[in-house]
Design an enzyme around this catalytic site. Structure first.
Site, PDB file in Angstrom:
ATOM      1  CD  GLU A 105      47.773  28.771  54.805  1.00 16.88           C
ATOM      2  OE1 GLU A 105      47.669  27.521  54.687  1.00 16.88           O
ATOM      3  OE2 GLU A 105      47.970  29.333  55.885  1.00 16.88           O
ATOM      4  CD  GLU A 125      43.408  26.263  55.749  1.00 21.62           C
ATOM      5  OE1 GLU A 125      42.390  26.898  55.399  1.00 21.62           O
ATOM      6  OE2 GLU A 125      44.507  26.395  55.192  1.00 21.62           O
TER       7      GLU A 125
HETATM    8  N1  CAA Z   1      44.970  16.092  51.518  1.00 23.13           N
HETATM    9  C1  CAA Z   1      44.936  14.763  51.317  1.00 23.13           C
HETATM   10  N2  CAA Z   1      44.075  14.157  50.481  1.00 23.13           N
HETATM   11  C2  CAA Z   1      43.210  14.938  49.815  1.00 23.13           C
HETATM   12  C3  CAA Z   1      43.185  16.326  49.972  1.00 23.13           C
HETATM   13  C4  CAA Z   1      44.129  16.916  50.871  1.00 23.13           C
HETATM   14  N3  CAA Z   1      44.204  18.247  51.054  1.00 23.13           N
HETATM   15  N4  CAA Z   1      42.221  16.834  49.190  1.00 23.13           N
HETATM   16  C5  CAA Z   1      41.664  15.788  48.549  1.00 23.13           C
HETATM   17  N5  CAA Z   1      42.261  14.644  48.930  1.00 23.13           N
HETATM   18  C6  CAA Z   1      41.985  13.284  48.423  1.00 23.13           C
HETATM   19  C7  CAA Z   1      40.574  12.810  48.738  1.00 23.13           C
HETATM   20  O1  CAA Z   1      40.531  12.209  50.023  1.00 23.13           O
HETATM   21  C8  CAA Z   1      40.345  11.813  47.627  1.00 23.13           C
HETATM   22  O2  CAA Z   1      41.042  10.635  47.983  1.00 23.13           O
HETATM   23  P1  CAA Z   1      40.485   9.186  47.564  1.00 23.13           P
HETATM   24  O3  CAA Z   1      40.409   9.223  46.073  1.00 23.13           O
HETATM   25  O4  CAA Z   1      41.481   8.261  48.127  1.00 23.13           O
HETATM   26  O5  CAA Z   1      39.131   9.079  48.210  1.00 23.13           O
HETATM   27  C9  CAA Z   1      41.065  12.442  46.436  1.00 23.13           C
HETATM   28  O6  CAA Z   1      42.019  13.356  47.016  1.00 23.13           O
HETATM   29  C10 CAA Z   1      40.166  13.198  45.491  1.00 23.13           C
HETATM   30  O7  CAA Z   1      39.386  14.113  46.260  1.00 23.13           O
HETATM   31  P2  CAA Z   1      37.834  14.343  45.967  1.00 23.13           P
HETATM   32  O8  CAA Z   1      37.148  13.045  45.839  1.00 23.13           O
HETATM   33  O9  CAA Z   1      37.348  15.291  46.997  1.00 23.13           O
HETATM   34  O10 CAA Z   1      37.922  15.036  44.524  1.00 23.13           O
HETATM   35  P3  CAA Z   1      37.076  16.236  43.938  1.00 23.13           P
HETATM   36  O11 CAA Z   1      37.609  16.444  42.580  1.00 23.13           O
HETATM   37  O12 CAA Z   1      35.629  15.997  44.151  1.00 23.13           O
HETATM   38  O13 CAA Z   1      37.431  17.525  44.845  1.00 23.13           O
HETATM   39  C11 CAA Z   1      38.873  19.077  45.983  1.00 23.13           C
HETATM   40  C12 CAA Z   1      38.724  18.039  44.844  1.00 23.13           C
HETATM   41  C13 CAA Z   1      37.967  20.268  45.724  1.00 23.13           C
HETATM   42  C14 CAA Z   1      40.305  19.503  46.029  1.00 23.13           C
HETATM   43  C15 CAA Z   1      38.450  18.427  47.314  1.00 23.13           C
HETATM   44  O14 CAA Z   1      39.144  17.208  47.454  1.00 23.13           O
HETATM   45  C16 CAA Z   1      38.745  19.234  48.552  1.00 23.13           C
HETATM   46  O15 CAA Z   1      37.996  20.122  48.885  1.00 23.13           O
HETATM   47  N6  CAA Z   1      39.843  18.901  49.255  1.00 23.13           N
HETATM   48  C17 CAA Z   1      40.160  19.459  50.534  1.00 23.13           C
HETATM   49  C18 CAA Z   1      40.834  20.779  50.411  1.00 23.13           C
HETATM   50  C19 CAA Z   1      41.185  21.300  51.763  1.00 23.13           C
HETATM   51  O16 CAA Z   1      40.421  21.278  52.702  1.00 23.13           O
HETATM   52  N7  CAA Z   1      42.413  21.841  51.867  1.00 23.13           N
HETATM   53  C20 CAA Z   1      42.903  22.412  53.052  1.00 23.13           C
HETATM   54  C21 CAA Z   1      43.814  21.469  53.715  1.00 23.13           C
HETATM   55  S1  CAA Z   1      44.262  22.042  55.294  1.00 23.13           S
HETATM   56  C22 CAA Z   1      45.575  23.066  55.038  1.00 23.13           C
HETATM   57  O17 CAA Z   1      45.960  23.326  53.938  1.00 23.13           O
HETATM   58  C23 CAA Z   1      46.166  23.527  56.342  1.00 23.13           C
HETATM   59  C24 CAA Z   1      47.257  24.471  56.243  1.00 23.13           C
HETATM   60  O18 CAA Z   1      47.069  25.650  56.348  1.00 23.13           O
HETATM   61  C25 CAA Z   1      48.648  24.031  56.175  1.00 23.13           C
END
Ligand code: CAA
Length: 690
Positions: A105, A125
């Protein structure tokens, strides 16, 4: 962090630097607000490049903030992005690694976007029970084809930046460094005198957007996750309402769904799956042995599934069965699996060939063990048989080889002592079909070394599965709990329910498959063999006789065309013969069958899981409650939007769970409703499973 790139004056570089994933927490939002305001004011700045540090643009909002409505609304991300879009100077996003959710976004709020070829984008999301709340539902459909925007906002899947379905999203895709390419792009637009270009100012043609949206509504609604209806409504706004109104409604709808139980459950599942890899004794320094060659012993259903999973993950596999005919059948089945994959265009012929080349069949267990880094035995579920096989493997295998057992119930310690290397014995309990189900319980025996456990976990992650560490007990985490769930399902039949009523209630509640259909799929004979063993070991733990009566009639489930249902292919059809059998059995118990409502069916089956889960936790078989949830989400078709049995119990309130159990104590087989001491204590003190 900001820099002005040398030699390219007039370009301000703003870098999001918030490891590990550049999530957009309050500090980052403050930084962006500050830096963009200063870019606007500084007459020397002619264009801005926005990038992420560490090879990632941004993984979006900080999900941990979602439990705190105040934190989310403080410097609301959508407003920050709006300010960026309204900047009077052109802004170029340099999309590297990932741009997810709020990260995408943010890129959409920029005026131009340059991406690395390997970058991936998504609006995930919905998988967290929320919707894109920072303009994603309004800007993405103005950038790409409407149907694709629907797919992304309602499916959450990651898409490669170069995918042609994203046409319109990026102004340039680079094979090189996206930050450098974005800076050059900015220099060019300055030179060409090109100003900002805002997605919010674009219109969306109602056709074919309307039709795509209507089709999505028909496919996706009704939906148990409230965010789904909300996201579709916001996409409808994108067509029919002006941009500002659409944006305002998106924010309102985000606020409404972020606090729903479904959103909490999905976010719990996200963190639980990451927590699971944190295991006491295992650190990044724990030695992990290299595993390339895997021998799978036993060419039955499990052995085949494990072999396919290992081939798909790039391992060299030797499938072993001492019976040549069984081996041939299994190799034929694996071949036909790959042929079907190619026919269905899920795999190219070249990839299938490459996998075939890594597969060998053998009837010589010792020779196969000699060549393997890891041996996974999946022979008949019998302690003696497995001990003998493990002893033979131990005698032949090299000194570093790890011996894993796929037992689903047996004592891993008793199996380990059959070898001279108990430290290198571990349980790897796969779930059927093993090439599809994501769960593997990695069973840590008394003697299992940290290095063996770390290696097994690494292999599981290479198999792209979720490894949950379990201690040794009958059934480990999942099947030990399942026993209580099934016990209740069968008792419900004794008392008045019919198979399709039990399954129907649980399926409507969200289970992928009701317990009786599940047993028909797994094979009722397997449960029968386990019950026979348990009747000897624990004679005072009665079972309903119904599943035995079903088995005595040869109704082993789908594979025999009949079980709790009769089968037309895979279709389960309620069978009057079973209804009559159930009624007859109730009568023999002296019951007047009663009508049992769906609420009671669900509570009895799910609370039975919860109660045994509490004992599993108290006994140290699971490391944490959220690991139990992962087991049920990844291995047993538990609805993700309910978060897993332990999270669900927390949501209901443990006091209410115990109160229901006390009610059930007054009923049929009430002695099974003694709350586990941990559950009772937490309920008394108003606590939760942690
Ligand atoms: N917020 C907070 N913490 C997050 C995060 C996020 N968006 N994404 C990842 N983390 C944290 C994980 O919990 C993990 O924490 P720990 O080490 O304490 O366990 C750390 O970051 C590393 O994450 P991964 O183990 O998943 O690492 P990866 O390299 O395997 O994957 C990634 C990386 C592809 C970014 C994966 O973490 C992921 O898919 N994250 C979620 C992304 C997501 O869903 N974003 C949307 C958020 S909602 C939003 O944005 C709403 C809006 O419109 C405002």
């Amino acid at each position: 962090m900001t820099e002005v790139p040398p030699n390219l004056s007039g370009i301000k570089l703003i870098v999001i630097d918030n490891p590990p994933v550049n999530s957009l927490g309050l500090e980052v939002r403050r930084m962006l607000t500050r830096e963009f305001a200063s870019a606007e004011e500084d007459p020397a700045v002619k264009a801005v490049v926005l990038a992420g540090a560490g090879g990632k643009f941004s993984a979006g909002a900080d999900i941990r903030e979602f439990t705190d409505a105040k934190a989310v609304s403080q410097l609301y991300l959508g407003e920050v992005i709006d300010k960026i879009e309204s900047l009077s100077k052109p802004v170029v996003a340099a999309v590297d690694g990932v741009a997810l959710g709020g990260g995408l976004e943010l890129a959409l709020g920029c005026h131009f976007r340059v991406a690395g070829r390997t970058a991936r984008v998504a609006l995930p999301e919905i998988t967290l029970g929320v919707l894109p709340g920072a303009g994603g539902t309004q800007r993405l459909p103005r950038a790409i084809e409407f149907a694709m925007a629907i797919e992304m906002a309602t499916g959450g899947q990651m898409i490669g930046a170069g995918d042609k379905r994203l046409q319109g999203l990026f102004d340039e895709i680079t094979e090189g460094d996206p930050r450098r390419a974005a800076i050059l792009f900015a220099a060019k637009i300055i030179a060409d005198g090109i100003g900002p270009r805002r997605l919010s100012e674009k219109a969306i043609p109602a056709e074919p957007a309307e039709a795509a949206l209507q089709a999505a509504r028909e496919r996706l609604l009704p939906n148990p996750v409230p965010a789904m209806a909300a996201v579709l409504e916001c996409l409808d706004d994108a067509i029919h309402r002006d941009f500002r109104t659409g944006l305002a409604n998106e924010r309102t709808r985000f606020g409404q769904v972020v606090g729903t139980p479904e959103a909490r459950a999905l976010q719990h599942a996200f963190f639980a799956e990451r927590e699971v890899s944190k295991v006491p004794g295992i650190t990044p320094e724990t030695p992990v042995l290299p595993v390339e060659a895997i021998a799978v012993i036993g060419a039955g259903t499990m052995g085949r599934g494990i072999s396919i999973a290992a081939l798909d993950a790039g391992f060299a596999v030797t499938l072993v069965d001492v019976e040549a005919a069984a081996l041939e059948r299994a190799l034929g089945a694996i071949e036909s699996h790959y042929r079907t994959m190619v026919e269905r265009k899920r795999l190219s012929e070249a990839d299938a060939d490459e996998r075939r080349k890594r597969l060998t069949g053998s009837v010589d267990l010792s020779a196969a063990a000699r060549e393997a880094d890891l041996v996974i035995e999946a022979v008949f579920e019998d302690l003696k048989v497995k001990q003998e096989v493990l002893a033979k493997l131990d005698a032949a295998a090299g000194p570093n080889t790890i011996l894993a057992t796929n037992t689903s119930t047996l004592d891993v310690d008793a199996l380990a002592v059959a070898t001279s290397r108990p430290g290198q014995v571990v349980g790897m309990h796969f779930f059927s079909p093993a090439n599809i189900m994501r769960l593997v319980e990695v069973v840590r025996g008394r003697a299992t070394s940290d290095s063996t456990l770390a290696t097994a976990l690494k292999v599981v992650s290479r198999l792209r599965k979720v490894g949950v560490v379990a201690g040794v007990c009958d059934g480990f985490i999942g099947n030990r709990m399942l026993e209580e769930y099934l016990r209740q399902a069968y008792f419900l039949l004794d008392e008045g329910a019919l198979p399709h009523e039990v399954d129907g209630a649980l399926e409507r509640w969200g289970m992928a498959m009701g317990p009786l259909r599940m047993m028909d799929l797994a094979g009722n004979d397997i449960g029968w063999a386990i019950r026979k063993r348990r009747k000897v070991e624990q004679p005072d733990r009665p079972y309903s006789a119904i599943p035995d009566l079903i088995c005595e009639r040869g109704r082993f489930g789908q594979k025999t065309g009949a079980g709790f249902y009769r089968y037309d292919g895979r279709k389960a059809i309620p069978d009057p013969e079973v209804d009559a059998l159930v009624a007859e059995h109730s009568a023999s118990l002296g019951f007047k069958r009663r009508e049992i409502d769906a609420e009671e069916i669900v509570q009895r089956c799910i609370y039975a899981l919860v109660n045994e889960g509490a004992s599993v936790l108290a006994d140290g078989i699971a490391l944490r409650a959220s690991d139990i949830d992962v087991v049920y989400l990844a291995g047993y078709g538990f609805p993700r939007y309910r978060g897993g049995p332990m999270h669900y119990a927390n949501e209901v309130g443990l006091g209410r769970v115990v109160a229901a159990m006390q009610r059930f104590q007054q009923g049929y087989q009430g002695k099974f409703w003694e709350p586990s001491p941990l559950l009772a204590e937490l309920a008394r003190s108003g606590g939760r499973f942690k």
